[in-house]
Design a protein around this motif. Structure first.
Motif, mmCIF file in Angstrom:
data_model
loop_
_atom_site.group_PDB
_atom_site.id
_atom_site.type_symbol
_atom_site.label_atom_id
_atom_site.label_comp_id
_atom_site.label_asym_id
_atom_site.label_seq_id
_atom_site.Cartn_x
_atom_site.Cartn_y
_atom_site.Cartn_z
ATOM 1 N N GLU A 104 0.017 -11.361 -0.721
ATOM 2 C CA GLU A 104 -1.383 -11.642 -0.392
ATOM 3 C C GLU A 104 -2.266 -11.542 -1.625
ATOM 4 O OE1 GLU A 104 -2.434 -10.598 3.955
ATOM 5 O OE2 GLU A 104 -1.354 -9.264 2.987
ATOM 6 N N ALA A 105 -2.282 -10.561 -2.291
ATOM 7 C CA ALA A 105 -3.129 -9.996 -3.509
ATOM 8 C C ALA A 105 -2.655 -10.341 -4.560
ATOM 9 C CB ALA A 105 -3.698 -8.581 -3.262
ATOM 10 N N LYS A 120 -7.143 -1.799 8.151
ATOM 11 C CA LYS A 120 -5.918 -1.640 7.186
ATOM 12 C C LYS A 120 -6.588 -1.343 5.807
ATOM 13 C CE LYS A 120 -3.066 -5.148 5.344
ATOM 14 N NZ LYS A 120 -2.638 -6.634 4.948
ATOM 15 N N ASP A 121 -7.675 -1.385 5.484
ATOM 16 C CA ASP A 121 -8.049 -1.080 4.079
ATOM 17 C C ASP A 121 -8.188 0.385 4.234
ATOM 18 O OD1 ASP A 121 -8.133 -3.501 3.184
ATOM 19 O OD2 ASP A 121 -10.272 -4.084 3.142
ATOM 20 N N LYS A 123 0.851 -1.246 -0.068
ATOM 21 C CA LYS A 123 0.105 0.077 0.004
ATOM 22 C C LYS A 123 0.821 1.158 0.107
ATOM 23 C CE LYS A 123 -3.670 -2.326 2.655
ATOM 24 N NZ LYS A 123 -4.644 -2.144 1.531
ATOM 25 N N ARG A 128 -3.660 -0.625 13.520
ATOM 26 C CA ARG A 128 -4.496 -1.031 14.564
ATOM 27 C C ARG A 128 -4.118 -0.084 15.787
ATOM 28 N NH1 ARG A 128 -6.395 -6.119 16.903
ATOM 29 N NH2 ARG A 128 -5.315 -6.427 18.799
ATOM 30 N N ALA A 129 -2.926 0.526 15.897
ATOM 31 C CA ALA A 129 -2.798 1.322 17.204
ATOM 32 C C ALA A 129 -3.654 2.778 17.023
ATOM 33 C CB ALA A 129 -1.330 1.630 17.043
ATOM 34 N N GLN A 130 -3.760 3.050 15.912
ATOM 35 C CA GLN A 130 -4.887 4.236 15.334
ATOM 36 C C GLN A 130 -6.397 3.888 15.331
ATOM 37 O OE1 GLN A 130 -2.764 6.949 14.906
ATOM 38 N NE2 GLN A 130 -0.981 5.190 15.156
ATOM 39 N N GLN A 171 -8.248 -7.885 9.204
ATOM 40 C CA GLN A 171 -6.819 -7.292 8.963
ATOM 41 C C GLN A 171 -6.891 -5.653 9.344
ATOM 42 O OE1 GLN A 171 -5.865 -8.558 5.139
ATOM 43 N NE2 GLN A 171 -6.253 -10.425 5.643
ATOM 44 N N TYR A 185 -2.965 -2.339 25.506
ATOM 45 C CA TYR A 185 -3.822 -3.248 24.926
ATOM 46 C C TYR A 185 -3.157 -4.527 24.269
ATOM 47 C CZ TYR A 185 -2.282 -0.930 20.357
ATOM 48 O OH TYR A 185 -1.620 -0.304 19.418
ATOM 49 N N TYR A 208 -0.176 -3.359 12.458
ATOM 50 C CA TYR A 208 -0.173 -2.851 13.618
ATOM 51 C C TYR A 208 -0.002 -1.643 13.675
ATOM 52 C CZ TYR A 208 0.763 -7.941 14.112
ATOM 53 O OH TYR A 208 0.821 -9.232 13.913
ATOM 54 N N ILE A 246 -0.391 -15.260 14.209
ATOM 55 C CA ILE A 246 -0.846 -13.928 13.394
ATOM 56 C C ILE A 246 0.452 -13.720 12.506
ATOM 57 C CG2 ILE A 246 -2.633 -12.883 14.914
ATOM 58 C CD1 ILE A 246 -0.406 -11.452 16.280
ATOM 59 N N LEU A 280 5.903 -10.673 1.584
ATOM 60 C CA LEU A 280 4.572 -11.370 1.991
ATOM 61 C C LEU A 280 3.487 -11.002 0.598
ATOM 62 C CD1 LEU A 280 2.230 -12.833 3.282
ATOM 63 C CD2 LEU A 280 1.877 -10.898 4.894
ATOM 64 N N LEU A 329 6.642 -1.103 15.710
ATOM 65 C CA LEU A 329 5.811 -1.457 14.844
ATOM 66 C C LEU A 329 5.963 -0.710 13.375
ATOM 67 C CD1 LEU A 329 2.572 -1.424 17.171
ATOM 68 C CD2 LEU A 329 4.110 -3.285 16.689
ATOM 69 N N PHE A 348 6.476 -10.736 9.973
ATOM 70 C CA PHE A 348 5.423 -10.041 9.163
ATOM 71 C C PHE A 348 3.981 -10.685 9.312
ATOM 72 C CE2 PHE A 348 9.328 -9.889 6.755
ATOM 73 C CZ PHE A 348 9.142 -8.617 6.178
ATOM 74 N N SER A 349 3.189 -9.904 9.243
ATOM 75 C CA SER A 349 1.566 -10.371 9.418
ATOM 76 C C SER A 349 0.813 -9.735 8.228
ATOM 77 C CB SER A 349 1.195 -9.878 10.742
ATOM 78 O OG SER A 349 -0.038 -10.272 11.039
ATOM 79 N N ALA A 350 -0.546 -10.185 8.382
ATOM 80 C CA ALA A 350 -1.464 -9.872 7.504
ATOM 81 C C ALA A 350 -2.152 -8.577 8.225
ATOM 82 C CB ALA A 350 -2.477 -10.683 7.293
ATOM 83 N N ARG A 351 -2.012 -8.416 9.414
ATOM 84 C CA ARG A 351 -2.362 -7.152 10.133
ATOM 85 C C ARG A 351 -1.526 -6.205 10.031
ATOM 86 N NH1 ARG A 351 -5.066 -8.460 15.897
ATOM 87 N NH2 ARG A 351 -7.070 -8.707 14.650
#
Lengths: 293, 336
Positions: A58-59, A169-170, A26, A163-165, B336, B248, A160, B175, A56, A196, A155-158
């Motif tokens: 994915e798409a 992700k999209d 992205k 997530r912290a904000q 995700q 968290y 972070y 994960i 990684l 992160l 590495f993750s799909a998520r």
């Protein structure tokens, strides 16, 4: 800002520059064509340029971009996933990045036969393993070791950072751009622990093998990798450059010129121990006491 | 669209667990040797050569398949142990070898071309191009996908992959991309890749601080629990940390993956196997999870249009789930 950074790199003693995106597809503020313009500038300045690729996939669109990178026709590619190895095999010589698990001579030989001309040791491997792999490596492959920077650990799909904000992700709003050195994660007792970086998790401490440079050179390591931080990268390059060449020309530059003692470092992986450990060499202890005098 | 009946692949860390799996309807059971050659290298777990031989016999007598997990990445000084494990697996006539390391895959495919190879989840393959490489070089027959893809991404990979696809159906959730996570070695010196363990028990310390219970991994505070909170195992990606000013679950909550809700979709995609995590768990866990997934898969095969998740299935699975709750993980896009 990116362009001026690479302008300064073009004048530094660095031999090789890896360009592009290894973490998140992205991040598109620079497109492949923009990277190629920077590549041409560095190439003209006499640098070897390598285009890196994602760790990684994915798409499907990410694989499409990978095919364009691999087919660029000018610059070699760093493979960080077997998808890239699969595309580059028998097509053009490539570099095996640190995210491909090269743990033993058999894997190294396989990748060499597939067309790898250089491999980067996975970060969790240490000096003893490096020694054994160096003894067994095929003739036509160079060895590169990650010697400075926040360790790329996972590495993750998520994402972070998103997530912290509390952002999905999209719709991440590219919030990671606000953290040029990543977002610090601390334990509940306030110890700096991880960094992160979007979908990547790095160490909070900076891996630093400056005092192992003579050993790396004697093991026949061909390339030392510095992962840039938002500040001080040119000084870091300078320090490593002098550490590499001090044995050769005899005029060892005093390491004291490099003001490093304020950083949190680690080097445990080198000793086959927990990566977060910072084992202080005698040389480093002397430096500390010299600076604290 | 191809609709095939997926195999139910269940874990066993001991002979009693293996029997539980077979008796409760597992089509295949996967085990590992009692050493660092597999990703559940825990004290008191796994199989000696003799036990592995008994496991193969027991499974085959019951018309079930036995897979052997050999899914760490051997460093030069561990290479011989990896090679020995392959030789042994071939002698024992296991039905498939689950492998991650390309060097070991090469050894197996050159020396035992008749031995069926599955690419382990530790092989980090999330796309058909990577799978092409493994198929081309080692003739792998199946790949276990990392738990990072959405359902539509799994569909895409399955459609284009040159091999069968196996997905995780239930169990503790990684994960991070498996095979590309060094968090555990960063903290403890031991990782799934090199040592077959994550957040190893020997590095865990529990500490009482006032009325709080702290869990530490090699000295690093992973979480602290008040009296009314249930304390969970300090798996380091499932701790609570401080980012900016918030404390968290910065990476992931302690929770288990559970795909019962999307079973019809997974079967419609044509996945060849559904895998249960947990070789480190008890025979009772293996029995309960196998029984429930067997019922769900059978219900879905018999009448996919009318398939509904039974509340009792979820209840039974949540009881043994990490954190006593479940998630669809990456299969479910908003995660995700």
């Amino acid at each position: 800002m990116v362009q001026s950074f690479y302008q300064s790199i073009s004048k530094s003693p660095v031999d090789i520059v890896y360009l592009g995106e290894a973490v998140c597809s992205k991040r598109r503020n620079l497109k492949l064509d923009d990277w190629l313009i920077i590549a041409d500038m560095l190439d003209a300045a006499g640098k070897e340029v390598v285009l890196t690729s994602l760790a990684l996939f994915e798409a499907e669109s990410e694989l499409g971009l990978l095919k364009r990178i691999c087919g660029n026709g000018r610059y070699p590619v760093e493979a960080n996933d077997m998808a890239a190895v699969s595309l580059l095999e028998d097509q053009s010589p490539f570099i095996v990045g640190p995210h491909i698990n090269t743990y033993n001579p058999s894997t190294l030989a396989l990748l060499s036969e597939s067309g790898a001309r250089r491999w980067v040791m996975p970060v969790e491997l240490g000096g003893e393993t490096l020694k054994q792999l160096q003894q067994a490596r095929p003739d036509n492959i160079e060895t590169e070791v990650f010697v400075y920077g926040r360790l790329p650990l996972a590495f993750s799909a998520r994402c972070y950072t998103a997530r912290a904000q509390n952002l999905p992700k999209d719709h991440c709003q590219f919030c990671c751009a606000s953290y040029p050195d990543g977002l610090l994660l601390k334990t509940r007792d306030a110890r700096s622990f991880l960094t992160l970086n979007g979908i990547q998790t790095q160490s909070a401490s900076i891996y630093n093998l400056i005092y192992q440079v003579p050993e790396l050179v004697s093991l026949g390591v061909d390339v030392l990798r510095i992962s840039p931080q938002s500040e001080g990268t040119l000084e870091t390059i300078d320090a490593f450059y002098h550490a590499m060449h001090s044995e050769v020309n005899g005029n060892r530059k005093p390491i004291e010129d490099w003001q490093i003692v304020d950083y949190e470092f680690c080097n445990g992986y080198w000793y086959g121990q927990e990566g977060m450990l910072w084992k202080r060499t005698d040389e480093y202890k002397n430096l500390e006491s010299a600076l604290n005098r | 669209m191809k609709r095939i009946t997926p195999e139910l692949v269940c874990p066993a860390g001991s002979l009693p667990a293996l029997k539980s799996a077979v008796e409760n309807g597992a089509d295949c059971v996967y085990i590992g040797f009692r050493d660092g050659t597999n990703a559940r290298n825990f004290p008191g777990l796994n199989f000696s050569t003799d036990e592995a031989r008994q496991a193969v016999d027991y499974a085959h007598d019951a018309n079930a398949k036995l897979f052997l997990a050999l899914n760490t990445y051997p460093k030069p000084d561990q290479w011989q142990a990896g090679v020995r494990a392959i030789d042994l697996a071939a002698q024992l006539k296991v039905d498939a070898l689950i492998v991650a390391d390309p060097g070991l895959m090469r050894y197996a495919s050159q020396n035992y071309p008749e031995l069926r190879l599955h690419l382990s989840v530790q092989g980090s393959a999330t796309n058909h191009l990577a799978l092409d490489y493994y198929k081309r070089h080692f003739n792998i027959q199946r790949a276990v996908l990392p738990r990072v893809l959405s359902l539509s991404q799994v569909r895409r990979v399955a459609l284009e992959a040159p091999v069968e696809i196996e997905v995780f159906g239930f169990g503790s959730l990684c994960i991070m991309v498996e095979g590309r996570c060094a968090l555990s070695s960063y903290v403890t010196g031991k990782s799934p890749n090199a040592s077959g363990v994550c957040s190893p028990a020997e590095a865990v310390r529990w500490e009482k601080q006032g009325d709080h219970l702290c869990s530490r991994l090699n000295g690093v505070l992973i979480d602290e629990f008040s009296e009314h909170e249930q304390a969970g195992y300090p798996t380091l990606c499932k701790g609570r940390y401080r980012v900016n000013d918030s404390v968290y679950y910065a990476l992931e909550e302690p929770t288990s993956l559970n795909v019962l809700e999307i079973l019809p979709e997974l079967m419609q995609i044509g996945v060849s196997a559904i895998k249960v995590e947990g070789r480190q768990r008890s025979p009772a866990y293996v029995a309960g999870v196998t029984r429930t997934l067997r019922s769900a898969i059978d219900a879905c095969i018999n009448n996919p249009e009318e398939y509904q998740v039974q509340p009792s299935w979820m209840r039974d699975l949540d009881k043994v789930a990490e954190g006593q709750c479940h998630t669809l993980g990456a299969y479910h896009r908003p995660w995700q």
